[in-house]
Design an enzyme around this catalytic site. Structure first.
Site, short mmCIF file in Angstrom:
data_model
loop_
_atom_site.label_atom_id
_atom_site.label_comp_id
_atom_site.label_asym_id
_atom_site.label_seq_id
_atom_site.Cartn_x
_atom_site.Cartn_y
_atom_site.Cartn_z
N GLU A 135 0.85 -1.20 0.00
CA GLU A 135 0.00 0.00 0.00
C GLU A 135 0.88 1.25 0.00
O GLU A 135 2.03 1.21 0.47
CB GLU A 135 -0.90 -0.05 1.25
CG GLU A 135 -1.70 1.18 1.59
CD GLU A 135 -2.77 1.54 0.57
OE1 GLU A 135 -2.45 1.56 -0.62
OE2 GLU A 135 -3.90 1.84 1.00
N ASP A 136 0.36 2.35 -0.52
CA ASP A 136 1.15 3.58 -0.50
C ASP A 136 1.13 4.25 0.87
O ASP A 136 2.16 4.50 1.46
CB ASP A 136 0.69 4.56 -1.60
CG ASP A 136 -0.81 4.89 -1.54
OD1 ASP A 136 -1.54 4.29 -0.73
OD2 ASP A 136 -1.25 5.77 -2.30
N ASP A 147 -3.60 5.78 6.31
CA ASP A 147 -4.06 7.07 6.81
C ASP A 147 -5.07 6.79 7.94
O ASP A 147 -4.67 6.52 9.07
CB ASP A 147 -4.67 7.82 5.62
CG ASP A 147 -5.09 9.24 5.93
OD1 ASP A 147 -4.39 9.91 6.68
OD2 ASP A 147 -6.14 9.67 5.41
N PHE A 164 -0.86 16.32 3.72
CA PHE A 164 -1.29 15.71 2.47
C PHE A 164 -0.09 15.63 1.55
O PHE A 164 0.54 16.65 1.24
CB PHE A 164 -2.44 16.49 1.82
CG PHE A 164 -3.16 15.66 0.80
CD1 PHE A 164 -4.14 14.75 1.18
CD2 PHE A 164 -2.84 15.75 -0.55
CE1 PHE A 164 -4.79 13.95 0.24
CE2 PHE A 164 -3.48 14.95 -1.49
CZ PHE A 164 -4.46 14.06 -1.10
N ARG A 198 1.62 12.09 -9.59
CA ARG A 198 2.08 10.72 -9.32
C ARG A 198 3.50 10.51 -9.82
O ARG A 198 4.21 9.63 -9.36
CB ARG A 198 1.18 9.70 -10.02
CG ARG A 198 -0.22 9.57 -9.45
CD ARG A 198 -0.90 8.34 -10.05
NE ARG A 198 -2.35 8.35 -9.89
CZ ARG A 198 -2.99 7.88 -8.84
NH1 ARG A 198 -2.32 7.36 -7.83
NH2 ARG A 198 -4.30 7.92 -8.79
P1 IMP Z 1 -7.15 5.18 4.54
O1 IMP Z 1 -8.23 4.21 4.19
O2 IMP Z 1 -7.72 6.42 5.20
O3 IMP Z 1 -6.03 4.58 5.35
O4 IMP Z 1 -6.59 5.76 3.21
C1 IMP Z 1 -5.77 5.11 2.41
C2 IMP Z 1 -5.74 5.74 1.02
O5 IMP Z 1 -6.03 7.14 1.03
C3 IMP Z 1 -4.34 5.64 0.49
O6 IMP Z 1 -4.17 4.44 -0.21
C4 IMP Z 1 -4.26 6.81 -0.44
O7 IMP Z 1 -4.77 6.45 -1.70
C5 IMP Z 1 -5.18 7.83 0.15
N1 IMP Z 1 -4.41 8.84 0.89
C6 IMP Z 1 -4.22 8.94 2.23
N2 IMP Z 1 -3.44 9.98 2.54
C7 IMP Z 1 -3.11 10.57 1.36
C8 IMP Z 1 -2.29 11.69 1.02
O8 IMP Z 1 -1.67 12.37 1.88
N3 IMP Z 1 -2.17 11.96 -0.31
C9 IMP Z 1 -2.80 11.24 -1.27
N4 IMP Z 1 -3.56 10.19 -1.00
C10 IMP Z 1 -3.73 9.85 0.31
#
Ligand code: IMP
Length: 180
Positions: free
Chosen positions: A100-101, A104, A153, A166
């Site tokens: 995963e990237d 959050d 962000f 990207r």
């Molecule tokens: P989560 O479900 O809130 O943990 O979010 C995960 C997804 O939200 C990640 O795979 C990203 O695609 C997106 N995301 C979370 N933080 C950022 C950010 O700072 N920049 C861009 N995408 C984000």
């Protein structure tokens, strides 16, 4: 209307490469002796990370992708996670690494992990390039994390803001220039 912003570098391409080398060593140790490791990238944000990571892994590797709903074009996470594109291959009895990237709120990776675990892989582990612990809403920790970052962000190295940026080779922080 989109707001004007600049991108401040947070993590250099060189630091990312060095961290991936170390992570690959840990992954190698954890999956040593595997007959096949299925490396599953979460689309789309992990595509650069997974490309660099698998090239550091000296293991028999298969690559697959899964896509879950996430931010859309905004900056707020959706709490309801849906699978938009499923794996092509089977993972039953296989070793699996989900890539995963960013973790959050934690909803996406925890949902996808539960979803794939229900297919009975042999070993299932998770890796995220970035972790924002301050934003967590569910109790989830990836097995490996590249970097812990503050509540900011970020874009670059595969990660987008409204589908842009990207292609930056580093991780940068979005800073709006119309802020008071
Ligand atoms: P989560 O479900 O809130 O943990 O979010 C995960 C997804 O939200 C990640 O795979 C990203 O695609 C997106 N995301 C979370 N933080 C950022 C950010 O700072 N920049 C861009 N995408 C984000």
């Amino acid at each position: 209307m989109s707001r004007p912003y600049v991108i401040d570098q947070m993590i250099s391409a060189k630091s990312i490469a060095a961290r991936i080398e170390a992570l690959a060593r840990d992954i190698h140790d954890a999956f040593d002796g595997t007959d096949k490791l299925v490396v599953v990238g979460l689309l789309r944000g992990s595509f650069v990370f997974i490309a660099d990571l698998v090239r550091e892994l000296d293991l028999p590797v298969e690559v697959d992708f899964i896509e879950a709903s996430s931010y859309g074009d905004g900056m707020e996470s959706s709490r309801e996670v849906r699978i938009l594109k499923d794996l092509r291959g089977t993972i039953e009895g296989r070793d699996v690494l989900i890539v995963e990237d960013i973790v959050d709120t934690g909803h996406t990776l925890s949902h996808v992990t539960d979803y794939l675990r229900s297919r009975h892989p042999a070993r299932l582990k998770t890796i995220a390039l970035l972790d924002k612990p301050a934003r967590r809403e569910v109790d989830f920790r990836a097995d490996w994390t590249g970097f812990e970052i503050p509540d900011a962000f970020v874009v670059g190295y595969g990660i987008d803001f409204a589908q842009r940026n990207r292609n930056l080779p580093y991780i940068g922080q979005v800073r709006f220039t119309d802020d008071a």
